[in-house]
Design a protein around this motif. Structure first.
Motif, PDB file in Angstrom:
ATOM      1  N   ILE A  11      -7.272   5.093   9.702  1.00 45.50           N
ATOM      2  CA  ILE A  11      -6.231   4.442   8.562  1.00 45.50           C
ATOM      3  C   ILE A  11      -5.524   4.990   7.479  1.00 45.50           C
ATOM      4  CG2 ILE A  11      -7.540   4.039   6.029  1.00 45.50           C
ATOM      5  CD1 ILE A  11     -10.294   4.541   6.615  1.00 45.50           C
ATOM      6  N   ALA A  12      -4.232   3.699   7.318  1.00 45.14           N
ATOM      7  CA  ALA A  12      -3.351   3.915   7.039  1.00 45.14           C
ATOM      8  C   ALA A  12      -3.709   3.477   5.067  1.00 45.14           C
ATOM      9  CB  ALA A  12      -2.839   2.463   7.218  1.00 45.14           C
ATOM     10  N   THR A  13      -3.230   3.682   4.327  1.00 50.99           N
ATOM     11  CA  THR A  13      -2.934   4.098   2.856  1.00 50.99           C
ATOM     12  C   THR A  13      -2.162   4.045   1.752  1.00 50.99           C
ATOM     13  OG1 THR A  13      -4.709   4.597   1.127  1.00 50.99           O
ATOM     14  CG2 THR A  13      -3.839   6.017   2.327  1.00 50.99           C
ATOM     15  N   ALA A  57       2.000   1.314   4.305  1.00 46.57           N
ATOM     16  CA  ALA A  57       2.337   0.101   3.131  1.00 46.57           C
ATOM     17  C   ALA A  57       1.512  -0.956   2.401  1.00 46.57           C
ATOM     18  CB  ALA A  57       3.605  -0.477   3.652  1.00 46.57           C
ATOM     19  N   GLN A  58       0.330  -0.529   3.096  1.00 49.10           N
ATOM     20  CA  GLN A  58      -0.890  -1.431   3.103  1.00 49.10           C
ATOM     21  C   GLN A  58      -2.392  -0.448   3.332  1.00 49.10           C
ATOM     22  OE1 GLN A  58      -0.435  -5.180   4.068  1.00 49.10           O
ATOM     23  NE2 GLN A  58      -1.690  -4.533   5.813  1.00 49.10           N
ATOM     24  N   ASP A  59      -3.122  -0.950   2.747  1.00 41.68           N
ATOM     25  CA  ASP A  59      -4.512  -0.142   2.954  1.00 41.68           C
ATOM     26  C   ASP A  59      -5.260  -1.062   4.370  1.00 41.68           C
ATOM     27  OD1 ASP A  59      -5.995   2.078   0.911  1.00 41.68           O
ATOM     28  OD2 ASP A  59      -4.445   1.195   0.465  1.00 41.68           O
ATOM     29  N   GLU A  60      -6.089   0.067   5.758  1.00 41.78           N
ATOM     30  CA  GLU A  60      -6.109  -1.170   6.679  1.00 41.78           C
ATOM     31  C   GLU A  60      -6.579  -0.025   7.413  1.00 41.78           C
ATOM     32  OE1 GLU A  60      -3.240  -3.105   8.707  1.00 41.78           O
ATOM     33  OE2 GLU A  60      -1.805  -1.921   8.098  1.00 41.78           O
ATOM     34  N   LEU A  61      -7.364  -0.642   8.378  1.00 41.36           N
ATOM     35  CA  LEU A  61      -8.246   0.530   9.247  1.00 41.36           C
ATOM     36  C   LEU A  61      -6.983   0.168  10.643  1.00 41.36           C
ATOM     37  CD1 LEU A  61     -10.538   1.926  10.319  1.00 41.36           C
ATOM     38  CD2 LEU A  61     -11.622  -0.040  11.471  1.00 41.36           C
ATOM     39  N   LEU A  62      -6.770   1.158  10.780  1.00 38.00           N
ATOM     40  CA  LEU A  62      -5.699   0.948  11.921  1.00 38.00           C
ATOM     41  C   LEU A  62      -6.320   1.178  13.439  1.00 38.00           C
ATOM     42  CD1 LEU A  62      -2.599   3.480  11.240  1.00 38.00           C
ATOM     43  CD2 LEU A  62      -2.673   0.756  11.162  1.00 38.00           C
TER      44      LEU A  62
END
Length: 309
Positions: A11-13, A57-62
């Motif tokens: 996860i990116a956040t 840069a944003q919240d997403e499931l990578l």
């Protein structure tokens, strides 16, 4: 088939602190150790991590990362995915070591959802101790839980997961969320790996959101664990996405709440364990036996009440 289970998620956040407090104080997972600089690891069992949270840069499931049975099956799958026209990128040796695997590669499904496939997993003897008092999470051969992803090109994505990756069909419903007779409904595919978990991945026929996920599911060891987590959610003022309820197809008792990324996490208990080798696919007509009143349903009811005043 060769797909063993969901191993971990990446996860990116832009909200590292919010994720830390959400996972440790509300969900009740344990902080891990030894990740690359800037990366936060979280564990729910004897695997060094199940959640890999990295700055973004944003919240997403990578990526949802799935374990493959052995090196040959992994190599065969990589070749099949490449032959299907999907991008394939090998993880470096240092990246594999950080993930606690022998080797992995990155790819995407036809909707652009990120995936990793790996072989040679790691376990250790570090005892799981929940900072919130969770007695345990149910993992083992059934893996971390499941991911639910959005696929506007539903049939193409379903074919990819079934015929290229090799997931098996568990439940293939088409849900109707309105009383409109012309409502075409929404396709879903609940698909199992080579274990008893009802589904290790599910696909929903809808546009891919910015968070690139519908929800992730974790299974807790007891009903009280779920109830206490629900209390922690309320006290922490975390948005409840769906009330306590019980699903029809996998019979899970639990609820949904919103993560800092905007997608949901399902906290469940006592799901159906299937015999995946002899399972006959079903097509249930409704998602839930009882409960699971969604936030959007509550909002619609409130609007209708106001309109009727």
């Amino acid at each position: 088939m060769g797909v063993k289970a969901l191993g971990y998620v990446v996860i990116a956040t832009a909200k590292m602190k919010e994720w830390d407090s959400f996972l440790t104080e509300v969900v009740g997972v344990m902080r891990g150790a030894g990740g690359p600089e800037g990366v936060a690891l979280y564990r729910i069992d004897d695997r060094p991590f199940r959640f890999w949270i990295e700055p973004g840069a944003q919240d997403e499931l990578l990526a949802s990362a799935y374990e493959i049975a052995d090196a040959q099956s992994w190599a065969d799958l990589k070749a099949k995915i490449a032959a299907a026209g999907r991008p394939v990128e090998d993880g470096s040796a240092s990246e594999a070591k950080a993930r606690g695997v022998t080797a992995f590669f990155r790819t995407t499904d036809p909707a652009g959802n990120g995936l990793e496939f790996f072989h040679g997993d790691t376990r250790d003897d570090v005892a799981f101790v929940s900072p919130a008092g969770v007695t345990g999470f149910v993992t083992g051969e059934m893996g971390m839980g499941h991911s639910v992803l959005c696929t506007p090109n539903f049939q193409e994505c379903y074919d990819f997961y079934k015929n290229v990756v090799g997931f098996g069909d568990t439940d293939l419903p088409r849900f109707h969320f309105s009383d409109d007779p012309d409502d075409p409904g929404m396709g879903f595919a609940f698909m199992h790996a080579d274990n008893g978990r009802h589904h290790s991945i599910a696909l929903a026929e809808m546009p891919v959101p910015p968070s690139r996920c519908v929800h992730l599911m974790l299974e807790m060891a007891t009903m009280s664990d779920v109830g206490l987590c629900h209390d922690r959610m309320r006290k922490a003022k975390v948005a409840e996405s769906a009330t306590l309820g019980r699903h029809v197809n996998d019979q899970t008792f639990g609820f949904y709440m919103q993560t800092p990324a905007g997608f949901d996490i399902e906290i469940g208990w006592n799901p159906l364990v299937i015999d995946y080798k002899n399972w006959t696919p079903t097509a249930h007509l409704t998602p839930s036996e009882w409960g699971h009143v969604w936030a959007w349903q509550k909002a619609m009811e409130e609007q209708q009440e106001k309109a009727g005043q």
